[in-house]
Design an enzyme around this catalytic site. Sequence first.
Site, PDB file in Angstrom:
ATOM      1  N   HIS A  37      13.461  13.601  -6.692  1.00  0.00           N
ATOM      2  CA  HIS A  37      12.092  13.489  -6.402  1.00  0.00           C
ATOM      3  C   HIS A  37      11.713  14.410  -5.118  1.00  0.00           C
ATOM      4  O   HIS A  37      12.657  14.559  -4.103  1.00  0.00           O
ATOM      5  CB  HIS A  37      11.803  12.115  -6.005  1.00  0.00           C
ATOM      6  CG  HIS A  37      10.552  11.639  -5.527  1.00  0.00           C
ATOM      7  ND1 HIS A  37       9.821  12.082  -4.148  1.00  0.00           N
ATOM      8  CD2 HIS A  37       9.512  11.054  -6.580  1.00  0.00           C
ATOM      9  CE1 HIS A  37       8.529  11.595  -4.396  1.00  0.00           C
ATOM     10  NE2 HIS A  37       8.283  11.123  -5.500  1.00  0.00           N
ATOM     11  N   ASP A  75      -4.191  18.215  -5.640  1.00  0.00           N
ATOM     12  CA  ASP A  75      -2.951  17.664  -6.084  1.00  0.00           C
ATOM     13  C   ASP A  75      -3.256  16.252  -6.691  1.00  0.00           C
ATOM     14  O   ASP A  75      -3.706  15.439  -6.241  1.00  0.00           O
ATOM     15  CB  ASP A  75      -2.225  17.526  -4.551  1.00  0.00           C
ATOM     16  CG  ASP A  75      -1.030  16.926  -4.738  1.00  0.00           C
ATOM     17  OD1 ASP A  75      -0.636  16.695  -5.974  1.00  0.00           O
ATOM     18  OD2 ASP A  75      -0.131  16.799  -3.650  1.00  0.00           O
ATOM     19  N   MET A  76      -2.792  16.273  -7.854  1.00  0.00           N
ATOM     20  CA  MET A  76      -3.083  14.956  -8.445  1.00  0.00           C
ATOM     21  C   MET A  76      -2.189  14.643  -9.666  1.00  0.00           C
ATOM     22  O   MET A  76      -1.338  15.439 -10.051  1.00  0.00           O
ATOM     23  CB  MET A  76      -4.299  15.237  -9.285  1.00  0.00           C
ATOM     24  CG  MET A  76      -4.547  16.158 -10.284  1.00  0.00           C
ATOM     25  SD  MET A  76      -6.003  16.198 -11.225  1.00  0.00           S
ATOM     26  CE  MET A  76      -5.317  15.171 -12.618  1.00  0.00           C
ATOM     27  N   ALA A  77      -1.942  13.225  -9.665  1.00  0.00           N
ATOM     28  CA  ALA A  77      -0.858  12.851 -10.938  1.00  0.00           C
ATOM     29  C   ALA A  77      -1.901  12.831 -12.192  1.00  0.00           C
ATOM     30  O   ALA A  77      -3.202  12.762 -12.123  1.00  0.00           O
ATOM     31  CB  ALA A  77      -0.602  11.381 -10.340  1.00  0.00           C
ATOM     32  N   LYS A 124      -6.441  12.415 -22.282  1.00  0.00           N
ATOM     33  CA  LYS A 124      -6.541  13.582 -21.920  1.00  0.00           C
ATOM     34  C   LYS A 124      -5.531  13.613 -20.533  1.00  0.00           C
ATOM     35  O   LYS A 124      -4.743  14.455 -20.642  1.00  0.00           O
ATOM     36  CB  LYS A 124      -8.109  13.790 -21.069  1.00  0.00           C
ATOM     37  CG  LYS A 124      -9.284  14.172 -22.104  1.00  0.00           C
ATOM     38  CD  LYS A 124     -10.390  14.066 -21.264  1.00  0.00           C
ATOM     39  CE  LYS A 124     -11.392  14.421 -22.413  1.00  0.00           C
ATOM     40  NZ  LYS A 124     -13.178  14.886 -21.778  1.00  0.00           N
ATOM     41  N   GLY A 176      -9.249  19.429  -1.332  1.00  0.00           N
ATOM     42  CA  GLY A 176      -8.467  19.721  -0.208  1.00  0.00           C
ATOM     43  C   GLY A 176      -9.214  19.733   1.053  1.00  0.00           C
ATOM     44  O   GLY A 176      -8.335  19.528   2.238  1.00  0.00           O
TER      45      GLY A 176
END
Length: 350
Positions: free
Chosen positions: A125, A183-185, A235, A309
């Site tokens: 991680h 920045d995304m999961a 998706k 951001g």
Amino acid sequence: MAESNIRTVDAGKLRECVEGIFLYPDLGGLSGLDAKTVTDTLIEADLRGVHSHGVMRVETYINAIAKGDIKRNPNIEIVADLGSRALMDGDRGMGQVSAYRAMTLAIERAKEHGVATVGLRKSRHCGAMAYFAMMALPHDMVGFATTNAGINMAPTGGKTKLVGNNPFAIAIPTNREWPMVLDMATSVAAGGKLDVAISKGEKIPLGWALDKDGKPTDNPIVARQGSLIPVGGPKGYGMAVMLDVLCGVLAGGRFGAGLGAPGSSQFFMAIKIEGISPVSEFKARMDELIDQLHACEPTDLGGRVYVPGEIEWNNTQHRLKHGVPIPVTILNQLEDYAKQAGLVSRPSTW
């Protein structure tokens, strides 16, 4: 959450405490540079408001080091070198340390080749991906970083968890004080947000996760026993699988069902802007795009449109001046470690 359960602490003191914990031989036992790298990623996440990847992770990392799941002194090496493409082996060391070296290599190679990619296997991680994508910004490059994660989502149409909510980040330079950063999961909410809710004793919004029977839940503990919901349904599931291909399959690391064991893989890319477009022209065009988005009429009276951001940059500037909000439960954990390490600077003295 009750105000008494949150303390606002100075970012510098928080950094000093966490770095000291990772340096202490009986806890982190990391080298000076490695301890600094890991600490930087955690503090940066808390400053940006991404607490799921901030100092709340310290206990998890310390426990993993103690169990031997993470090596203190790994042999991180390049195992395939094709100039603009490379593959690295993290040797089960701290993910942040391996990822930092991999992104550094991608940037160095992009200076020569224009575009460079680096796969990283046998990693761990490594925190918020924005940190590594943003490493490209001072070099007038576009940065891309992605990782596969633990198995915490079921594929669309299936009942069994088999997919990670694999996150990615893209960082793009601008003429503004702040870069454009996504920045995304690939889940509606990052898995770490469940841990944040647990640490705060809060519920989670319905629509984030399912219980083990596939029913919606607002209990983060129950959600941890169940599964996260892919963003956008099929998706998000599709994106997660494709990112797993780049990180795990291509890099020769763990992928799919193999992610149930400790370990992950990452994929990094740097794109040199100069040569494709003059940097000044590129940034001017980025400014034009930002102006267009800012000019969009908001849905709420008194509201405004932000670009990716921008909110995180605002959070960082505010918290550098006024402190970082941290749950008392997390500060108590840091306090225990700080006492073991004999640190003068610890939460109870701030």
